[in-house]
Design an enzyme around this catalytic site. Structure first.
Site, short mmCIF file in Angstrom:
data_model
loop_
_atom_site.label_atom_id
_atom_site.label_comp_id
_atom_site.label_asym_id
_atom_site.label_seq_id
_atom_site.Cartn_x
_atom_site.Cartn_y
_atom_site.Cartn_z
CG HIS A 275 37.17 8.12 75.29
ND1 HIS A 275 35.81 8.44 75.90
CD2 HIS A 275 38.01 8.20 76.35
CE1 HIS A 275 36.07 8.46 77.18
NE2 HIS A 275 37.24 8.35 77.43
CB SER B 157 42.05 6.47 72.78
OG SER B 157 43.01 6.60 74.19
C1 GAR Z 1 35.69 15.38 71.51
O1 GAR Z 1 36.83 15.95 72.41
C2 GAR Z 1 35.74 13.95 71.35
O2 GAR Z 1 36.88 13.33 71.98
C3 GAR Z 1 34.70 13.77 72.66
O3 GAR Z 1 33.75 14.91 72.24
C4 GAR Z 1 34.38 15.93 71.95
C5 GAR Z 1 33.46 16.29 70.43
O4 GAR Z 1 33.98 17.39 70.00
N1 GAR Z 1 34.02 12.52 72.74
C6 GAR Z 1 33.61 11.94 73.81
O5 GAR Z 1 33.80 12.38 75.01
C7 GAR Z 1 33.12 10.71 73.49
N2 GAR Z 1 32.53 10.02 74.84
P1 GAR Z 1 33.53 17.60 68.44
O6 GAR Z 1 31.68 17.87 68.54
O7 GAR Z 1 33.93 19.12 67.99
O8 GAR Z 1 34.13 16.88 67.49
#
Ligand code: GAR
Length: 210
Positions: free
Chosen positions: A109, A136
């Site tokens: 997150h 986190s």
């Molecule tokens: C990441 O920044 C992750 O921390 C966030 O979404 C993005 C996914 O990026 N997650 C959340 O917001 C969960 N609620 P990615 O698809 O490039 O891994």
């Protein structure tokens, strides 16, 4: 090796980071499935090019959240994963459906939990005038972004930061943090207990820092 199923809704850069860590020999795991709620998610192409089985389950084909989540975890369970990794999975999960996976499901997150559960975390950290921001990795419980935090990475917020700049500077930290936590789990150094997280058999009183 630890059998991992990844759940993701979008771009998949965190999956890419996990795959890269495995390539470097730092992550002795087997990716048994990448599951998504979005048929057009880039993460699925990435999984296919890495020859990882993929599954798409469309929430619109289910009566409600609980029905969807039970179907989702049922199908994921068929691949017999040891660990479920939520890497940009942008859905709230039903508490009953996730219960059997308690202690075997982690999420990344983009905030320093308990700050900023939910969406728009970068924007909210900027608006609050926080000196620092971060990401986190936590065990998933029925409380949204509220499970015990395993590890965090942080960075200073700089003058001139906007939502996009901050997110872009945080992302490389996420890409270190998530594989590092999965590696600790694969090495048997992290455990879930009802009373909290155990790290090397000892209660973890505050999140590990990256
Ligand atoms: C990441 O920044 C992750 O921390 C966030 O979404 C993005 C996914 O990026 N997650 C959340 O917001 C969960 N609620 P990615 O698809 O490039 O891994």
């Amino acid at each position: 090796p630890l059998r991992i199923a990844v759940l993701a809704s979008g771009r998949g850069s965190n999956l890419a980071a996990l795959l890269a860590a495995r390539e470097r020999g730092e992550l002795p795991v087997e990716f048994v499935l990448v599951a998504s709620d979005k048929a057009d998610a880039t993460v699925l192409q990435l999984a296919r090019s890495a020859s990882i089985p993929t599954m798409v389950l469309d929430p619109r084909e289910y009566a409600d959240r609980r029905a969807y989540d039970f179907a989702l975890f049922d199908r994921i369970g068929a691949h017999q994963p040891d660990l479920l990794v939520l890497a940009g999975f942008m859905r709230i999960i039903d508490g009953e459906a996730l219960k059997p996976w308690t202690g075997r499901m982690i999420n990344i997150h983009p905030s320093l939990l308990p700050k900023y559960r939910g969406l728009h975390t970068h924007r909210r950290a900027l608006k609050a005038g926080d000196p620092e921001h971060g990401a986190s990795v936590h065990y998933v419980t029925a409380e949204l972004d509220g499970g015990p935090v395993i590890a965090q990475a942080s960075l200073p917020i700089e003058a001139g930061d906007d939502e996009n700049k901050l997110a872009a500077r945080l992302l490389p930290l996420e890409h270190q943090l998530l594989p590092a936590v999965v590696a600790l789990i694969a090495a048997g150094r992290l455990d879930w207990s009802e009373d909290g997280i155990l790290f090397d058999q000892q209660p973890l009183h505050q999140p590990l820092r990256w």
